[in-house]
Design a protein around this motif. Structure first.
Motif, PDB file in Angstrom:
ATOM      1  N   THR B  63      -8.011 -23.206  -4.208  1.00 39.65           N
ATOM      2  CA  THR B  63      -6.744 -23.416  -4.913  1.00 39.65           C
ATOM      3  C   THR B  63      -7.011 -23.830  -6.355  1.00 39.65           C
ATOM      4  O   THR B  63      -8.122 -24.242  -6.706  1.00 39.65           O
ATOM      5  CB  THR B  63      -5.933 -24.560  -4.257  1.00 39.65           C
ATOM      6  OG1 THR B  63      -6.714 -25.766  -4.379  1.00 39.65           O
ATOM      7  CG2 THR B  63      -5.648 -24.297  -2.805  1.00 39.65           C
ATOM      8  N   THR B  64      -5.962 -23.737  -7.162  1.00 35.55           N
ATOM      9  CA  THR B  64      -6.060 -24.196  -8.558  1.00 35.55           C
ATOM     10  C   THR B  64      -6.459 -25.672  -8.592  1.00 35.55           C
ATOM     11  O   THR B  64      -7.307 -26.087  -9.391  1.00 35.55           O
ATOM     12  CB  THR B  64      -4.691 -24.012  -9.257  1.00 35.55           C
ATOM     13  OG1 THR B  64      -4.346 -22.640  -9.190  1.00 35.55           O
ATOM     14  CG2 THR B  64      -4.738 -24.466 -10.696  1.00 35.55           C
ATOM     15  N   GLU B  65      -5.813 -26.449  -7.731  1.00 37.02           N
ATOM     16  CA  GLU B  65      -6.090 -27.884  -7.707  1.00 37.02           C
ATOM     17  C   GLU B  65      -7.561 -28.136  -7.373  1.00 37.02           C
ATOM     18  O   GLU B  65      -8.199 -29.033  -7.943  1.00 37.02           O
ATOM     19  CB  GLU B  65      -5.212 -28.593  -6.653  1.00 37.02           C
ATOM     20  CG  GLU B  65      -3.713 -28.578  -6.955  1.00 37.02           C
ATOM     21  CD  GLU B  65      -3.077 -27.192  -6.812  1.00 37.02           C
ATOM     22  OE1 GLU B  65      -3.576 -26.376  -6.006  1.00 37.02           O
ATOM     23  OE2 GLU B  65      -2.090 -26.918  -7.527  1.00 37.02           O
ATOM     24  N   SER B  68      -9.660 -27.373 -10.381  1.00 32.36           N
ATOM     25  CA  SER B  68      -9.515 -28.474 -11.335  1.00 32.36           C
ATOM     26  C   SER B  68     -10.358 -29.679 -10.900  1.00 32.36           C
ATOM     27  O   SER B  68     -11.050 -30.303 -11.715  1.00 32.36           O
ATOM     28  CB  SER B  68      -8.030 -28.849 -11.419  1.00 32.36           C
ATOM     29  OG  SER B  68      -7.886 -30.048 -12.105  1.00 32.36           O
ATOM     30  N   ALA B  69     -10.310 -29.973  -9.608  1.00 36.32           N
ATOM     31  CA  ALA B  69     -11.073 -31.122  -9.099  1.00 36.32           C
ATOM     32  C   ALA B  69     -12.581 -30.873  -9.221  1.00 36.32           C
ATOM     33  O   ALA B  69     -13.348 -31.782  -9.567  1.00 36.32           O
ATOM     34  CB  ALA B  69     -10.686 -31.385  -7.637  1.00 36.32           C
TER      35      ALA B  69
END
Lengths: 397, 493
Positions: B63-65, B68-69
């Protein structure tokens, strides 16, 4: 006696100190007319050293499509002497032109070779540099046909006084970052365009214009959708709202045989003037606020209805359903709720012209894009001293 | 066990802390983390296999999240990261930076939205190019950029490389087909470049991001434009006794104002490789060159342009002008062209796929010069050209186990670029710069030209953590001072 500012760069004959002249409301301290790219770069170097702000000006057709200049006074950098078509290679389909060349002059030279430029603008006097810097809109534009796709290379005078090339002279190029696209539409806030390498396209064998009147805007846009879905789709399509109903004007380009079949489906044959009238209507001087609103093609009607609800039917100027654009001419008073609606609905909005006082209170480019911090950072890297067109672009960049 | 040192965790041996590996594994939305040498081996290069480097870890976000993480985690640990799609790139753009975290996006492969009315689709970066066109074909639409690797390469990779393909001639490379990109920036924050409706506000950062080869951030969702499948398609195979008249035919077609959808050229060595392989397409073996020309559009337009085109071809003394009789024959013609790179596997154990662009009117002269230079150096060349764009792929089959031959290949690579730049061309038309051509940028650009590219990069990635050392050469004085970039000096091109 010491020479005045810019005299050493362009010669005293090309520097004026205009008394009482203003550029988009900001006093002009010097008007400078460099004669080549090196002189443009030299002007920027001197401006930087002396702490002057500079605004490049082509023919001035887009000056009002910007936020107010963030400087007490400004140097007006006139590019009218950069008016040479350096080369036009018909076999290669590539032209190299100085930034101050008028678009109509280039078009006329290209036509002699049965070529055309898709650097298009309804402003007859617009320059190539200005049209690229503003990523100007023409009625023929779509997601597929726009100024940015036609620029192969650019030479730019940067705020630090150097000249830099981006792109190349070939039609396909992924050599390094695509600065050509970055400069296109940057409104002269990253540097001053001095030369452009442009793609030329063959003149289509045939062109036809058709016009049909519809009793309602809804019916006109429904027909537009149908025409766009046809095997031979129009190259341009504009709905012109009238007191009641709307006219749909279609432009077809291609080979004669296909145009003969397709154009009659769009309405009665009209002459080229009917299409030219669309562009003329888009840029006709407006006393109040000329606003461009945009979203997806299918949103065209919704935008138009929103404008109608807030400002009345007569404010609708031109609708371009190919790319979801509505141009409206509004009074200052009526512009406020329309802009508020645009922000609410998430439509893109650009004030194409408006009185200075009105522009002082709003961002001409509408709602701040999410990537604005990145854009500010970019401006900072390219122009740390805020020499070129300070404050003019989105978010006061 | 007393007296026995605990085994060093695999990633640690490559400069990755075990804490980082542990943290990455604990992140929500991370499917897998690879760290054993045997697992990392396939990720040591992209399709530029001459250059290999081991990543510290390979991580698969979903996922995008999660992306990012992962990026934030890398930043906390001071570890650079490299985005990767299918690894089909040809310039080393996805080759790991020594000791980096390779962020493999291939499992983010969903189609998020298809908007048939407005002819757009929003997809995750790991979606395979061909899968998008397959999905929208029932709607009469397709995604126009069609690299030869389209059955494997991903949309995210296409965005990173601004990929082209045979139909670029009419439809353009990837950039004009991308409307907006959701991006995880090098600091881990998420932003959107461009708008899904295609209207720009502010600087065209979308345009700057496309083709930035994974150095400005990681694309996590892409909205692309779809185009209608053309009503009519005509494909001609034109064979010649020599390469030069074939090149001249191309120049005349372009000069006549005809815009084919594709205009591809292959030389005799390529023809032989194809015809000897499973991709055999019926190209005449006696030909020294074949042109594959495709026209598309409305029925009347295609019929009229086909005639004009055939007439031009006949003026250049072809062996044969053959119009594909039906879809099966058209597919066969294309099977040969699309399989050409694979077919070259028959010529030698290794293949150096080169990429450069020259003005279209200078194709014949440039190809002759390259072929003469190859002969002089004792190097074989198999030419494939997106000739309508002036985009050359002079491919060099070789055996890397022969150091002398490897050296000749490298020297030939440089000479190809020098010839092209001298003719007014550029270093790459669709494969990008990566590491392969980074140090050749100065053949084309001055320091003053390169400086604004560095400013752009610094605005996105001030700490140089995202795929560092690619695309833009360091200013001369800094070349030796950045330890992160030293690994690549093991192989010079």
């Amino acid at each position: 006696m010491p020479a005045g500012p810019f005299h050493d760069v362009v010669g005293p004959d090309h520097v004026r100190c205009p008394e009482g002249e203003a550029l988009d409301g900001t006093p002009v301290s010097f008007a400078v007319r460099p004669g080549n790219a090196e002189e443009v770069a030299g002007c920027l170097a001197e401006a930087r050293e002396r702490g002057f702000a500079v605004v490049p000006v082509g023919s001035g057709t887009k000056l009002a499509q910007a936020n107010r200049i963030d400087a007490a006074a400004v140097v007006r950098l006139e590019l009218s002497r950069l008016d040479r078509i350096e080369s036009l290679d018909a076999r290669e389909g590539v032209a190299v032109v100085q930034a101050g060349v008028r678009v109509d002059a280039l078009a006329s030279r290209a036509r002699e070779q049965r070529l055309r430029t898709l650097i298009e603008t309804p402003h007859p006097a617009a320059t190539v540099g200005g049209t690229i810097a503003a990523a100007a809109l023409a009625p023929e534009h779509s997601l597929d046909r726009r100024v940015a796709h036609e620029v192969l290379g650019l030479q730019t005078a940067l705020a630090n006084g150097t000249l830099a090339r981006a792109g190349g002279r070939v039609v396909k190029n992924v050599t390094g970052f695509d600065l050509v696209r970055l400069y296109t539409g940057s409104l002269g806030t990253l540097g001053v365009l001095t030369e452009a390498t442009l793609r030329l396209r063959p003149v289509p064998e045939a062109r036809a214009v058709a016009r049909r009147y519809f009793p309602s805007l809804e019916a006109a846009l429904a027909s537009a959708r149908e025409l766009l879905g046809a095997p031979v789709a129009p190259a341009g399509l504009a709905a012109l709202p009238e007191e009641t109903g709307a006219a749909l004007v279609s432009l077809y380009e291609g080979v004669a045989a296909e145009i003969r079949e397709a154009a009659p489906l769009a309405g009665e044959a009209a002459d080229e003037a009917a299409w030219d009238a669309v562009g003329a209507r888009m840029v006709a001087p407006a006393p109040g606020v000329r606003l461009r609103l945009a979203a997806r093609p299918a949103d065209t009607l919704e935008i138009a209805r929103g404008v109608e609800a807030d400002a009345g039917r007569s404010s609708l100027c031109v609708l371009l359903p190919v790319c979801g654009i509505v141009i409206a001419n509004l009074s200052v008073k009526r512009a406020v709720p329309v802009l508020a609606r645009a922000a609410r609905e998430g439509w893109a909005s650009v004030i194409e012209s408006a009185p200075l006082e009105f522009r002082a209170d709003v961002d001409v480019f509408g709602r701040e894009p999410g990537a604005l911090p990145l854009m500010r950072e970019l401006k900072c890297r390219f122009d740390p001293g805020r020499v070129v067109s300070p404050g003019r672009f989105v978010g006061g960049i | 066990m007393a007296g026995t040192a605990a085994p060093t965790p695999p990633g640690v041996a490559r400069g990755i802390s075990s804490t980082l590996a542990r943290e990455l594994r604990s992140l929500s939305g991370v499917a897998e983390v690879l760290e054993r040498e045997s697992e990392l081996f396939p990720y040591e290069s992209d399709a530029l296999t001459l250059l290999r480097e081991s990543a510290g870890l390979v991580v698969f976000p979903l996922t995008t999240e999660a992306v990012s993480a992962v990026v934030s985690c890398c930043n906390r640990h001071g570890v650079p990261f490299v985005p990767r799609g299918a690894g089909t790139g040809l310039s080393g753009g996805a080759t790991p930076v020594p000791g980096s975290v390779l962020v493999e996006c291939s499992r983010m492969s969903r189609i998020l939205e298809i908007d048939a009315t407005n002819r757009t689709a929003t997809v995750e970066p790991g979606l395979v190019n061909q899968h998008l066109s397959d999905a929208v074909a029932p709607l009469g639409l397709c995604f126009a950029p069609d690299p030869s690797s389209q059955s494997a390469c991903t949309i995210g990779g296409n965005v990173a490389e601004n990929s082209g393909g045979p139909h670029t001639l009419k439809y353009g490379t990837t950039s004009p087909h991308v409307l907006s990109i959701e991006v995880v920036l090098p600091d881990g924050s998420v932003t959107t470049l461009g708008r899904r409706d295609g209207h720009l506000l502010g600087y065209d950062l979308r345009g700057a991001f496309v083709g930035s080869e994974g150095t400005l951030g990681i694309a996590t969702a892409v909205t692309v434009r779809l185009v209608p499948i053309p009503e009519t398609v005509a494909t001609l195979l034109v064979s010649f006794r020599d390469l030069i008249p074939a090149c001249e035919t191309v120049s005349e077609i372009i000069g006549a104002g005809i815009v084919p959808a594709a205009l591809e050229l292959m030389d005799d060595r390529t023809i032989a490789a194809i015809e000897d392989s499973v991709f055999a397409a019926g190209y005449p073996r006696e030909a020294r060159a074949v042109l594959l020309v495709e026209l598309d559009g409305s029925g009347p337009a295609v019929a009229q342009e086909s005639e004009r085109l055939a007439e031009i071809c006949r003026r250049h003394d072809p062996i044969e002008v053959r119009l594909a009789r039906d879809e099966a024959e058209r597919q066969a013609f294309w099977r040969g062209r699309k399989g050409a790179f694979g077919a070259m596997g028959r010529l030698a154990p290794d293949l150096y796929v080169h990429d450069a662009v020259v003005p279209r009117t200078r194709l014949a002269e440039v190809v002759s010069r390259i072929n003469r230079a190859a002969e002089r150096r004792g190097v074989r060349i198999a030419n494939i050209l997106h000739a309508g764009d002036g985009n050359l792929h002079p491919n060099i089959p070789f055996d890397r186990r022969d150091p002398a031959e490897l050296e000749r290949v490298r020297e030939m690579g440089r000479e190809i670029l020098e010839i092209c730049v001298e003719a007014g061309g550029v270093l790459s038309g669709e494969h990008g710069i990566g590491i392969e051509k980074r140090d050749y940028m100065e053949l084309l650009y001055t320091e003053a030209d390169l400086e604004p590219m560095r400013w752009l990069h610094q605005a996105f990635d001030p700490h140089d953590v995202c795929n560092p050392g690619k695309v833009i050469p360091q200013p001369r004085a800094c070349t030796e001072s950045n330890p992160r970039h030293r690994g690549y000096q093991k192989v010079s091109f």
